[in-house]
Write an enzyme that holds these catalytic residues in place. Structure first.
Site, PDB file in Angstrom:
ATOM      1  N   GLU B  61       0.817  -1.224   0.000  1.00 13.08           N
ATOM      2  CA  GLU B  61       0.000   0.000   0.000  1.00 13.08           C
ATOM      3  C   GLU B  61       0.846   1.267   0.000  1.00 13.08           C
ATOM      4  O   GLU B  61       0.536   2.228  -0.706  1.00 13.08           O
ATOM      5  CB  GLU B  61      -0.957   0.015   1.192  1.00 13.08           C
ATOM      6  CG  GLU B  61      -2.181  -0.875   1.026  1.00 13.08           C
ATOM      7  CD  GLU B  61      -1.929  -2.331   1.358  1.00 13.08           C
ATOM      8  OE1 GLU B  61      -0.785  -2.665   1.753  1.00 13.08           O
ATOM      9  OE2 GLU B  61      -2.864  -3.140   1.237  1.00 13.08           O
ATOM     10  N   HIS B 130     -10.512  -4.292  11.011  1.00 14.04           N
ATOM     11  CA  HIS B 130     -11.169  -4.061   9.725  1.00 14.04           C
ATOM     12  C   HIS B 130     -12.437  -3.220   9.850  1.00 14.04           C
ATOM     13  O   HIS B 130     -13.261  -3.228   8.941  1.00 14.04           O
ATOM     14  CB  HIS B 130     -11.554  -5.398   9.087  1.00 14.04           C
ATOM     15  CG  HIS B 130     -10.453  -6.058   8.317  1.00 14.04           C
ATOM     16  ND1 HIS B 130      -9.366  -6.616   8.910  1.00 14.04           N
ATOM     17  CD2 HIS B 130     -10.289  -6.258   6.989  1.00 14.04           C
ATOM     18  CE1 HIS B 130      -8.577  -7.148   7.985  1.00 14.04           C
ATOM     19  NE2 HIS B 130      -9.105  -6.937   6.804  1.00 14.04           N
TER      20      HIS B 130
HETATM   21  C1  LIG Z   1      -2.254  -4.371   4.401  1.00 16.71           C
HETATM   22  C2  LIG Z   1      -3.329  -5.199   3.842  1.00 16.71           C
HETATM   23  N1  LIG Z   1      -3.638  -5.084   2.543  1.00 16.71           N
HETATM   24  C3  LIG Z   1      -4.607  -5.852   2.008  1.00 16.71           C
HETATM   25  C4  LIG Z   1      -5.293  -6.735   2.783  1.00 16.71           C
HETATM   26  C5  LIG Z   1      -6.399  -7.581   2.176  1.00 16.71           C
HETATM   27  N2  LIG Z   1      -5.927  -8.944   2.075  1.00 16.71           N
HETATM   28  C6  LIG Z   1      -6.211  -9.839   3.027  1.00 16.71           C
HETATM   29  S1  LIG Z   1      -5.482 -11.296   2.745  1.00 16.71           S
HETATM   30  C7  LIG Z   1      -4.804 -10.759   1.304  1.00 16.71           C
HETATM   31  C8  LIG Z   1      -3.979 -11.677   0.483  1.00 16.71           C
HETATM   32  C9  LIG Z   1      -2.847 -12.235   1.233  1.00 16.71           C
HETATM   33  O1  LIG Z   1      -2.217 -13.198   0.473  1.00 16.71           O
HETATM   34  P1  LIG Z   1      -1.079 -14.091   1.076  1.00 16.71           P
HETATM   35  O2  LIG Z   1      -0.137 -13.263   1.863  1.00 16.71           O
HETATM   36  O3  LIG Z   1      -0.515 -14.904  -0.009  1.00 16.71           O
HETATM   37  O4  LIG Z   1      -1.814 -15.022   2.140  1.00 16.71           O
HETATM   38  P2  LIG Z   1      -2.937 -16.129   1.896  1.00 16.71           P
HETATM   39  O5  LIG Z   1      -4.240 -15.480   2.180  1.00 16.71           O
HETATM   40  O6  LIG Z   1      -2.804 -16.633   0.527  1.00 16.71           O
HETATM   41  O7  LIG Z   1      -2.660 -17.174   2.934  1.00 16.71           O
HETATM   42  C10 LIG Z   1      -5.153  -9.447   1.063  1.00 16.71           C
HETATM   43  C11 LIG Z   1      -4.760  -8.667  -0.103  1.00 16.71           C
HETATM   44  C12 LIG Z   1      -4.968  -6.807   4.151  1.00 16.71           C
HETATM   45  N3  LIG Z   1      -5.617  -7.627   4.978  1.00 16.71           N
HETATM   46  N4  LIG Z   1      -3.982  -6.050   4.646  1.00 16.71           N
END
Ligand SMILES: Cc1ncc(C[n+]2csc(CCOP(=O)(O)OP(=O)(O)O)c2C)c(N)n1
Ligand SMILES: [Mg+2]
Lengths: 351, 325
Positions: B61, B130
């Site tokens: 971000e 959130h």
């Molecule tokens: C700072 C932030 N940006 C965006 C999000 C929204 N978000 C939640 S999980 C996620 C994807 C995360 O992917 P990864 O790190 O690969 O973990 P996975 O869910 O695949 O285990 C996103 C974009 C968030 N929670 N926090």
């Protein structure tokens, strides 16, 4: 591999799968709401890593942390009650699915802002290192989290000050709908660690034994004071990112291939249960993990098919009981929320 | 012709329109491309405009918002989507230190045609991290403007205005508004982005609100009418600047001020509205200005406590009755 440990890990994985599938059902029935991120497909990572950890080690996890909590020993009913938002949940219904904490078990929390686990783990590691204790901090994160600045900043500090942190990447290849090659210039997460001279390895995150062995090795290095280590566990989630996500961006065949050839629970069963699957089933399955492990299973004879069935039944009962416990737990009231907010005020009275 | 559309659809059409009209408009954010946006706002646009115009970003971000600032300096008109305002805390450096300051520090050399869109309210059991309402953190930054569309029509107007503006604009949306429906008249001429709007006329008190609380306030006004109290309901539509004129004109008629906000009370937006109107209309007021606001607590995960923590229609009705009694 000790037979008991293998059996324990198999039961962990069966429980994890059953718990999560049940959570999905409870969500569909309206007993759980909000974001619910489930773990089917990734069980071997949490189980393999955490069964290699000591009770004095600290765990820091993400919002996809139910299974980490279960393997750490938080009772299934207490986890389920938190998902239900009830008073008997591990956070009294204040945190919910994405924020499980258990101080006693050194379960230092589920964090829902991507990238938060790194500095928190580094900080705990700092406290451990300063006191010269033989403890380690295990920091879970996804493949998508490595593009957050905190990853690089924290790895640098951890390496610089030789902090006892094991960074565990649960690489399921997706950051919600964005596949790893579309979010990372270097898709081999372990390679990034070399920028900070942190020893790192990529392992098969569908194979609980491989995960367990690699974790033991890494923790040994950490405990003798050699500083942080990183493990990249290659895995896959069988469901959408959360219950709100249909997951339609993934090719159907990709999901099918992982489900039929790479299911970590099936692989663990194959590693543990004598004569399961049968020679014919192995032949029919073709190449893949099951075939690769067939030699071992023939040798091992750790568990009979009947014992496996009994284990599955026992686990189903545990989940049933967890849901009953959660359902019977009272709702918290606002005074409970206030008490949680003011928990550190102690006897101080503010005007 | 008025079409009934979802709020997300209004935003989607606005983006489509602006992407088509000006090829320097780009959209940046997590899952805005292939996935079509977490709340469907960019649905279908990736196929139409391609990856340079709709860029799926890593979870970075701070840097993709900063990249938006850089792109704006070089003449693009970026629309940065941050999945929720909670993650915007990681982008505050880009928004506050860069976007809001560069035009000024450069002595007025640079335009900053950057729009940052994000939802920022309490949804349904998303827990404390959130469920934050952080408008007050951006309201006090000179150099920024904040639009808070509460209806599909305003979403359509204000997003297009934000994209066309050379100032950095925060478009504060709401998780629970994306799937609310309302009329959209695309041909209707837009009022200025910062103009407040009187949604309901009344002579007994003025309810000032914005975003999702508009709907609750209008419902409360309906209930109050049954009890013989006529509330005038104003949707601010913009939190920086605030349309004081519209608010003051209403108070000259009603002499009673009630601010309804989803955020909690202490040092939040409502405090500024009350102070600003007390300064402007002190001698017009027949009662102490009141606020209906959330409890001063992070949002609990538990459903009942979550509902209890933020304003409900009944709270608004009770507060209004108390003032008019
Ligand atoms: C700072 C932030 N940006 C965006 C999000 C929204 N978000 C939640 S999980 C996620 C994807 C995360 O992917 P990864 O790190 O690969 O973990 P996975 O869910 O695949 O285990 C996103 C974009 C968030 N929670 N926090
Ligand atoms: Mg991932």
């Amino acid at each position: 591999m000790e037979p008991d440990l293998m059996k324990t890990m198999l039961r962990d994985m069966l429980l994890a799968r059953a718990f999560e599938e049940r959570a999905a059902q409870e969500y569909a029935q309206g007993n759980i709401a909000g974001f619910l991120h489930l773990y089917p497909g990734e069980e071997a990572v949490a189980v393999g890593v955490l069964r290699a950890a000591e009770p004095a080690d600290y765990i820091v996890s993400t919002y996809r942390e139910h299974v980490h909590a279960l393997v750490r020993g938080i009772p299934p009913g207490v986890v389920m009650a938190e998902l239900f938002g009830r008073k008997d949940g591990c956070c009294g219904g204040m945190g919910g699915s994405m924020h499980l904490f258990d101080r006693e078990r050194r379960f230092m929390g589920g964090y829902a802002i991507v990238g938060e686990t790194f500095p928190v783990a580094a900080g705990i590691g700092y406290a451990v290192a300063m006191r010269g204790l033989p403890e380690a901090v295990i920091c879970f994160f996804g493949d998508g989290a490595v593009n957050q600045g905190t990853f690089h900043e924290s790895l640098n500090m951890a390496a610089l000050w030789k902090l006892p942190v094991l960074f565990v990447c649960e690489n399921n290849h997706y950051q919600i709908g964005t596949e790893i090659h579309r979010h990372s210039a270097v898709a081999e997460v372990h390679k990034r660690a070399c920028a900070y001279r942190i020893p790192a390895k990529r392992i098969d995150g569908m194979d609980v034994l491989a995960v367990h062995d690699a974790t033991i090795e890494a923790l040994e290095q950490i405990r003798v004071g050699n500083g942080p280590q990183l493990l990249e566990c290659e895995t896959y989630r069988f469901r959408g990112h959360s219950m709100a996500d249909p997951g339609s961006y993934r090719p159907r065949v990709e999901l099918q291939a992982f489900e039929s050839n790479e299911d970590p629970v099936k692989i663990a069963i194959a590693e543990t249960v004598a004569g399961y699957p049968s020679e014919e089933q192995i032949a029919a399955a073709g190449s893949g993990n099951i075939e690769r492990l067939s030699g071992e299973l023939q040798r091992s004879e750790l568990l009979t098919v009947a014992q496996l069935e009994a284990m599955k039944k026992e686990v189903a009962e545990v989940v049933e009981e967890a849901v009953r416990f959660a359902g019977n737990s009272p709702e918290p009231v606002m005074a409970d929320a206030r008490a949680a907010l003011d928990c550190n005020r102690h006897d101080e009275v503010l005007i | 012709m008025a079409d009934e559309v979802y709020y997300w659809q209004a935003l989607n059409r606005a983006l489509d329109m602006e992407l088509a009209a000006d090829d320097s408009v780009i959209v940046l954010g997590e899952d805005v491309g292939l996935y079509g946006g977490s709340y469907r706002v960019t649905e279908g646009l990736y196929a139409k405009y391609g990856e340079w115009r709709l860029r799926d970003t890593p979870i970075s971000e701070g840097s993709f918002t900063g990249l938006g600032v850089g792109a704006a300096l070089a003449g693009l008109r970026p629309v940065v989507e941050i999945m929720t305002i909670n993650f915007a805390l990681l982008a505050f450096d880009a928004i506050v230190n860069m976007a809001a300051k560069i035009p000024f520090m450069s002595g007025g050399q640079f335009p900053m045609p950057l729009a940052v869109r994000m939802p920022g309210g309490v949804a349904k059991q998303l827990a404390a991290q959130h469920s934050q309402r952080l408008e007050q953190m951006l309201m006090n930054v000179p150099g920024l403007r904040i639009a808070v569309p509460a209806t599909p029509q305003d979403a359509w107007w204000q997003l297009r205005q934000a994209i066309r503006s050379d100032e950095p604009i925060i478009l504060l949306e709401h998780e629970l508004l994306y799937f609310s429906k309302g009329k959209l008249e695309p041909q209707r001429e837009a009022p200025p982005m910062h103009r407040a709007r009187v949604h309901r006329k009344g002579a007994d008190l003025t309810i000032i609100t914005w975003s999702r609380m508009l709907d609750l306030s209008l419902r409360a006004a309906g209930k109050l009418a049954e009890k013989g109290i006529e509330a005038e309901v104003i949707d601010l539509r913009s939190l920086r600047p605030v349309d004081w004129q519209c608010c003051a004109a209403s108070l000259q008629k009603t002499h009673r001020l009630l601010v309804v906000e989803e955020d909690s009370r202490f040092a939040r937006a409502g405090a500024e509205i009350c102070a600003g109107l007390a300064e402007r209309c002190f001698y017009e007021l027949d009662a102490v200005p009141q606020r209906v606001a959330a409890q001063e607590i992070p949002i609990p995960f538990n459903a009942a406590l979550e509902a209890e923590a933020i304003p409900r229609v009944a709270d608004i009705v009770a507060a209004a009755e108390g003032m008019c009694g």
